[in-house]
Scaffold this active site. Sequence first.
Site, short mmCIF file in Angstrom:
data_model
loop_
_atom_site.label_atom_id
_atom_site.label_comp_id
_atom_site.label_asym_id
_atom_site.label_seq_id
_atom_site.Cartn_x
_atom_site.Cartn_y
_atom_site.Cartn_z
N HIS A 102 -23.11 -30.29 28.05
CA HIS A 102 -23.13 -31.61 27.40
C HIS A 102 -24.50 -31.71 26.73
O HIS A 102 -25.49 -31.15 27.24
CB HIS A 102 -23.06 -32.75 28.40
CG HIS A 102 -21.86 -32.78 29.30
ND1 HIS A 102 -21.77 -32.04 30.44
CD2 HIS A 102 -20.73 -33.52 29.24
CE1 HIS A 102 -20.62 -32.30 31.05
NE2 HIS A 102 -19.96 -33.19 30.33
N ASP A 105 -27.22 -32.55 29.11
CA ASP A 105 -27.56 -31.57 30.16
C ASP A 105 -28.77 -30.75 29.72
O ASP A 105 -29.48 -30.17 30.53
CB ASP A 105 -26.44 -30.53 30.37
CG ASP A 105 -25.12 -31.14 30.74
OD1 ASP A 105 -25.12 -32.21 31.33
OD2 ASP A 105 -24.09 -30.51 30.41
N GLU A 233 -9.57 -32.71 27.68
CA GLU A 233 -9.53 -32.35 29.09
C GLU A 233 -8.90 -33.52 29.85
O GLU A 233 -9.55 -34.55 30.08
CB GLU A 233 -10.95 -32.07 29.61
CG GLU A 233 -10.96 -31.65 31.06
CD GLU A 233 -12.37 -31.37 31.57
OE1 GLU A 233 -13.19 -30.79 30.82
OE2 GLU A 233 -12.65 -31.75 32.72
N GLU A 269 -8.37 -28.67 33.91
CA GLU A 269 -9.19 -28.52 35.12
C GLU A 269 -8.30 -28.62 36.35
O GLU A 269 -7.52 -29.58 36.49
CB GLU A 269 -10.29 -29.59 35.16
CG GLU A 269 -11.10 -29.47 36.44
CD GLU A 269 -12.28 -30.41 36.56
OE1 GLU A 269 -13.00 -30.61 35.57
OE2 GLU A 269 -12.48 -30.93 37.67
N ASP A 308 -12.75 -36.23 42.86
CA ASP A 308 -13.07 -35.06 42.04
C ASP A 308 -14.22 -34.29 42.69
O ASP A 308 -15.38 -34.48 42.33
CB ASP A 308 -13.46 -35.58 40.64
CG ASP A 308 -13.46 -34.51 39.59
OD1 ASP A 308 -12.91 -33.44 39.83
OD2 ASP A 308 -14.02 -34.77 38.51
N ASP A 310 -14.89 -31.05 42.72
CA ASP A 310 -15.43 -29.92 41.94
C ASP A 310 -15.91 -28.78 42.84
O ASP A 310 -17.06 -28.32 42.75
CB ASP A 310 -16.59 -30.39 41.04
CG ASP A 310 -16.10 -31.19 39.83
OD1 ASP A 310 -14.90 -31.15 39.52
OD2 ASP A 310 -16.95 -31.86 39.20
N ASP A 339 -16.59 -25.41 36.39
CA ASP A 339 -16.99 -26.82 36.53
C ASP A 339 -16.96 -27.13 38.03
O ASP A 339 -16.11 -27.87 38.52
CB ASP A 339 -16.04 -27.71 35.73
CG ASP A 339 -16.59 -29.12 35.59
OD1 ASP A 339 -17.64 -29.40 36.18
OD2 ASP A 339 -15.95 -29.94 34.90
#
Length: 439
Positions: A102, A105, A233, A269, A308, A310, A339
């Site tokens: 991103h 980031d 996404e 995802e 979520d 991850d 991710d």
Amino acid sequence: MPEIFANIPQIKYEGPASKNPLAFKYYDADRVIMGKKMSEHLPFAMAWWHNLGAAGTDMFGTNTIDKSFGASEKATMEHAKAKVDAGFEFMKKLGVKYFCFHDVDLVPEADDINVTNARLDELTDYILEKMQGTDIKCLWGTANMFSNPRFMSGAGSTSSADVYCFAAAQIKKALDLTVKLGGRGYVFWGGREGYESLLNTDVKFEQENIAALMHMAVDYGRSIGFTGDFYIEPKPKEPMKHQYDFDAATAIGFLRQYGLDKDFKMNIEANHATLAGHTFQHELRISAINGMLGSIDANQGDLLLGWDTDEFPWDVYESTMCMYEVLKNGGLTGGFNFDSKNRRPSNTFEDMFYAYILGMDTFAQGLIKAAELIEDGRIDSFVEEKYASFKTGIGAKIRNKETTLEELADYAASLKAPEMPASGRQEYLQSVVNQVLFC
Ligand code: XLS
Ligand code: CA
Ligand code: CA
């Protein structure tokens, strides 16, 4: 430059018998499976935000791992560059060839967008320098249009025309950077594109505005030479209660309705699939049959927790069924972006490597077993046979659209009652999968 992960060697393939925690047991980059090298089947990517940013913070406590990577102060350009150094050393040591990012980031966001953009130019020049002499590239870029408070009511779906322009400005810059870094794709994850209450929301208005923003992104991207895919996404909830891109079927319907389906595919995802009440494989299949399986965010959730999480993927059933879909799809135009983040107590640099070794090995095992399932042929031939009644006679007429409702009704009347369809044989097929997985 001193190594950041000084005690970590180059990670090599040592095979399933190895007990070396810093070696691959299944990911053998040059091994050929179904005519292609593993490294080509599995273009793995490092997620900048989790791997170089996430430091174990949760809602109840602060960092458990220090990710300053030697910078004297966090959230500075010195720190941003230290993250680049760490990221490239990390990717090289693992043989990971792609990264995803991103905008925010990469650099700390300033109050003035012009300052942020200048920082992004400086930092991506530094990334380009680091890329020289390596085959590391960007898999996809994106704009973070959910963290900054200005996006509290959405980005494309915001009620403020000024905020909408800031979303546009971030997308424009993130597209510039994606092209600059050789990105294969550009992602829209609509974190705040949704709503909590219909009492204060005009859904049609918001969806039209999101589509308009995506159209402008496509026009701009193509004008600067971006030839890759745009991705949606899907995710059903979190942070919003209702997110517009609930799942693949919903997102594909949206893209078709607004004429975006030629430029967009899905970035699926695993954790979002299960949040939507689907399996990962379901979301991949729905995308694939619509010609829109583009890229994958490789992680997994925890069904007992239901948010979520991850996590790094370690479920080989899931990775096998994922790779089964990917092989049947003829591969991906995108890749496999981890991710995923280490669990909060896994707080050392070694753990960062163990996590990627786990994820890469899990997908390598999945690839090996999916190819075996396809070569075994029992599943394919069962499915083929299951629909055999549509190959001849009245079934063939239905498939060829050569009949009418009246003709079918007359046919049914002539039969009086049909025979039961053949058994679905689910348990037998599950035992075939187990046999292939564990033999
Ligand atoms: C959040 C999403 C996000 C996207 C990129 O749940 O997974 O990280 O992948 O914005
Ligand atoms: Ca994701
Ligand atoms: Ca996620």
